[in-house]
Write an enzyme that holds these catalytic residues in place. Structure first.
Site, PDB file in Angstrom:
ATOM      1  N   LYS A 171      41.291  35.498  29.989  1.00 16.23           N
ATOM      2  CA  LYS A 171      41.553  35.514  31.428  1.00 16.23           C
ATOM      3  C   LYS A 171      40.342  35.016  32.203  1.00 16.23           C
ATOM      4  O   LYS A 171      40.485  34.313  33.221  1.00 16.23           O
ATOM      5  CB  LYS A 171      41.917  36.927  31.889  1.00 16.23           C
ATOM      6  CG  LYS A 171      42.195  37.062  33.390  1.00 16.23           C
ATOM      7  CD  LYS A 171      43.356  36.182  33.855  1.00 16.23           C
ATOM      8  CE  LYS A 171      43.540  36.180  35.366  1.00 16.23           C
ATOM      9  NZ  LYS A 171      44.051  37.454  35.899  1.00 16.23           N
ATOM     10  N   LYS A 239      35.140  38.402  42.345  1.00 11.71           N
ATOM     11  CA  LYS A 239      34.901  39.397  41.296  1.00 11.71           C
ATOM     12  C   LYS A 239      35.086  38.781  39.921  1.00 11.71           C
ATOM     13  O   LYS A 239      34.277  38.981  39.011  1.00 11.71           O
ATOM     14  CB  LYS A 239      35.843  40.572  41.513  1.00 11.71           C
ATOM     15  CG  LYS A 239      35.777  41.667  40.449  1.00 11.71           C
ATOM     16  CD  LYS A 239      36.847  41.526  39.368  1.00 11.71           C
ATOM     17  CE  LYS A 239      38.249  41.622  39.914  1.00 11.71           C
ATOM     18  NZ  LYS A 239      39.259  41.565  38.822  1.00 11.71           N
TER      19      LYS A 239
END
Length: 292
Positions: A171, A239
C-alpha cells in the site's frame, strides 16, 4: 454468512460495511460519530455503542481507521478489539498504517487466539461504494483463505502479497505511485492551460495513450473544474507519504521523486488544504507557477 464487527465507518469504511450487508453478512458497526452508525443501520446493519459491543460476538472484525496510533488504541487498548474478541475470530485491518505496527498487531492478536490480516485498500470512495476495491493482504495463508468471502464483498482485485506487514508495504508503494501521478497530472494540466489548449480534449487523448492512468481518468475532470471535495483527503496522503519515507529509510533506499512529491503534499497541508481531496495538490502546482 458471517457475523461481522466493523470499526470505522468513514468515507471508506461506511460503504464497505454497507456492501458487506448487501452480501448477506450480519454487520454490527461502531464509529465515534453517531451519524455514521445511523447510516449503517439505514443500510441494514446494526449499531454498537462501543468497540467492545461491536466485536464481542463477531467472527470477523474489520477496522478502517485513519492512522497507526488509532489502530494501536482501538485494537490493542484496554477495552479494545483484542480485549473483547472471542478466540478464533479473524481481524482484518483495512487501515493504511506502518508495516511495523501491522506486524505488532498480528503478534498481539496471535497471543489472544485471533488471526490477523493487514488488508489496506486502494480505489477511493467510488470503488468503496461500488465494491470494486483493490486489496493487498498481508498475513498467514489460512487467514487469507478464511477472509475470502468477506473480502469479495468489498473488492475485486484481492491479492495475498506476503506475511504480516506486506500488505502495508504494498500500500505504501501504491500511495507513492498515486501521489506522483497526481502531481504529474496537475503539471500537465497547468502546462495545457498555459498554452491555451482545450484541456478536456487534451486530457481525453492523453488518457487513451501511454500517459493514461486510473488517476488521470478519476481525477482530471475535477482538477480541471477545481472541485476538490474529498474522496481521499490530502492530510491522509501526507500521512501515507510519511510511511513511505520511513519505510524507504528503513530499507536504505533513496526515492528522489517520492521525496519531492512528499514535500509538495506537506506544503499543501501546511497551507491549510489538508481537508481537500488529494487532487487538490493542483493548487500547489498552480501557485508555484503564479497561476492562481
Amino acid at each position: 454468512m458471517s457475523k461481522v464487527g466493523f470499526i470505522g465507518l468513514g468515507i471508506m469504511g461506511g460503504p464497505m460495511a454497507a456492501n458487506l450487508v448487501k452480501a448477506g453478512h450480519e454487520v454490527v458497526g461502531y464509529n465515534r460519530s453517531q451519524a455514521k452508525v445511523d447510516k449503517l443501520v439505514a443500510d441494514g446493519g446494526k449499531a454498537a455503542a462501543s468497540v467492545a459491543e461491536a466485536v464481542r460476538d463477531a467472527e470477523i472484525i474489520f477496522t478502517m481507521l485513519p492512522d497507526s496510533p488509532d489502530v494501536e488504541a482501538v485494537v490493542l487498548g484496554e477495552d479494545g478489539v483484542l480485549a473483547n474478541a472471542k478466540s478464533g475470530a479473524l481481524l482484518v485491518d483495512c487501515s493504511t498504517i506502518r508495516p511495523d505496527v501491522s506486524r505488532r498487531v498480528a503478534e498481539a492478536a496471535a497471543e489472544k487466539g485471533v488471526r490477523a490480516l493487514d488488508a489496506p485498500v486502494s480505489g477511493g470512495e467510488p470503488k468503496a461504494i461500488d465494491g470494486t476495491l483493490s486489496i493487498m493482504v498481508g498475513g498467514e495463508a489460512d487467514a487469507f483463505a478464511a477472509a475470502q468471502d468477506v473480502l469479495n464483498a468489498v473488492g475485486t482485485t484481492i491479492v495475498h502479497v506476503g506475511p504480516s506487514g506486506a500488505g502495508q508495504t504494498v500500500k505504501a508503494a501504491n500511495q507513492l505511485i498515486v501521489a506522483g501521478n497526481i502531481g504529474l497530472v496537475a503539471e500537465a494540466l497547468v502546462f495545457l492551460e498555459a498554452h491555451g489548449v482545450d484541456t478536456e480534449a487534451g486530457m481525453k487523448v492523453l488518457g487513451g495513450g501511454l500517459a493514461g492512468s486510473t488517476v488521470l481518468d478519476a481525477k482530471n475532470e475535477k482538477m480541471r473544474n477545481r472541485e476538490f471535495a474529498p474522496g481521499f483527503r490530502l492530510e491522509l496522503h501526507h500521512k501515507d507519504m510519511g510511511i513511505v519515507q520511513a519505510a524507504a529509510r528503513d530499507a536504505g533506499l533513496t526515492i528522489p521523486l517520492g521525496s519531492l512529491v512528499s514535500q509538495l503534499v506537506a506544503a499543501a497541508v501546511a497551507q491549510g488544504d489538508g481537508k481537500l481531496d488529494h487532487s487538490g495538490l493542483l493548487k500547489q502546482i498552480t501557485q508555484l507557477n503564479g497561476r492562481d
